[in-house]
Design an enzyme around this catalytic site. Sequence first.
Site, PDB file in Angstrom:
ATOM      1  N   PHE A  80      94.583  64.425  79.335  1.00  0.00           N
ATOM      2  CA  PHE A  80      94.528  64.305  77.880  1.00  0.00           C
ATOM      3  C   PHE A  80      93.802  65.500  77.277  1.00  0.00           C
ATOM      4  O   PHE A  80      94.273  66.122  76.319  1.00  0.00           O
ATOM      5  CB  PHE A  80      93.818  63.012  77.464  1.00  0.00           C
ATOM      6  CG  PHE A  80      93.695  62.841  75.978  1.00  0.00           C
ATOM      7  CD1 PHE A  80      94.640  62.123  75.274  1.00  0.00           C
ATOM      8  CD2 PHE A  80      92.632  63.406  75.280  1.00  0.00           C
ATOM      9  CE1 PHE A  80      94.534  61.978  73.889  1.00  0.00           C
ATOM     10  CE2 PHE A  80      92.523  63.267  73.904  1.00  0.00           C
ATOM     11  CZ  PHE A  80      93.477  62.552  73.214  1.00  0.00           C
ATOM     12  N   CYS A  81      92.636  65.825  77.808  1.00  0.00           N
ATOM     13  CA  CYS A  81      91.825  66.896  77.225  1.00  0.00           C
ATOM     14  C   CYS A  81      92.462  68.267  77.446  1.00  0.00           C
ATOM     15  O   CYS A  81      92.358  69.152  76.584  1.00  0.00           O
ATOM     16  CB  CYS A  81      90.416  66.855  77.814  1.00  0.00           C
ATOM     17  SG  CYS A  81      89.523  65.328  77.406  1.00  0.00           S
TER      18      CYS A  81
END
Length: 341
Positions: A80-81
Amino acid sequence: MSFRHVVPIPRRSAIGRVAEVYAQSSADFGQVAFMMLSPAPDIHAATWAVLRESELVGQASRTDKEVVTVAVSQANECRFCIDAHTIMIHATGEHRLAEDLLHGRPLAEPRYDRLVAWAKATRTPGAEQLREPPFPAEVAAEFIGTALSTHFTNRMFSCLTDERLIPGNLQRSSSVRRVGGMTYARTIRRELAPGESLALLSDIPRGPVPHWTGDTPIGIALAALRGAAAAGGELLSESGRELLRTAIADWDGARPSAAWLDQRLASVHAADRPSTSLALLAALSPHEITDARVAAWRATGHDADADLVRLLSFGAVTAVDRIEEAITGDHRPHQFDMTSS
């Protein structure tokens, strides 16, 4: 993105500190930040404050700090990051840099290679790249704060979300990433005043302010995150806290095996293993936190999502302390002692 193990507070029904974090993060970051932490408003606010005061404000280039965030996220395998902050690099207009960094290709400028090497090395205590930071001393707090913020948020996203930024993983398309960056271009160019998140931290007990943060608001934000996370340590037994401390002290940056975890947990009373395993995994291998492990912990009498967020945060912050010490030489006291600081 789907949430796991907790039910966040919806924006439309948020009040108090959570509503204030939602509003400020939407204005300053272009999106509501860290909803999965909202069941514990103190953790939620402090996490946002550390990110804002390290990464979004200050003298250092936002592009450079986004490069550090992506590289740390790659080291921690937080999908996600990686995706979210690659889009933020696109938002700065550095489209080739964003794609080259994402795909591991040679970067256009050697200074970016040095930043990436340093950022990835922050996961490995004792790494040689940490001896000569690739940034000027006057902005060191911003880069170190950005790295520490990312190590913490990587762990929490991996614990509490499915790590899919957009349904169907559409962000895996370079054109979608570029267009996504365009939606944040105006926000990312705003000049933000330092310290505006600190008003959100009132009444949160604080640990010591790290000396390396100087007179920046980064130190107060980090101290608040440590103070808030200390409550999670109270959900562990004395032997559980000792196990977490020694395991992280022995950590070499590698992801531990399941056999390693079982061997460590054998020293803890059976009743304490569900909570200890969650804290230990949040620190060192957050992807391995499963529905079954959370259910086993809840079966011990802990139903509140706020307790789960605090327990996981305690493990994650304890790992961040180890990383901070490796980067700066600034030894942190144990988190479960911080309520008396």
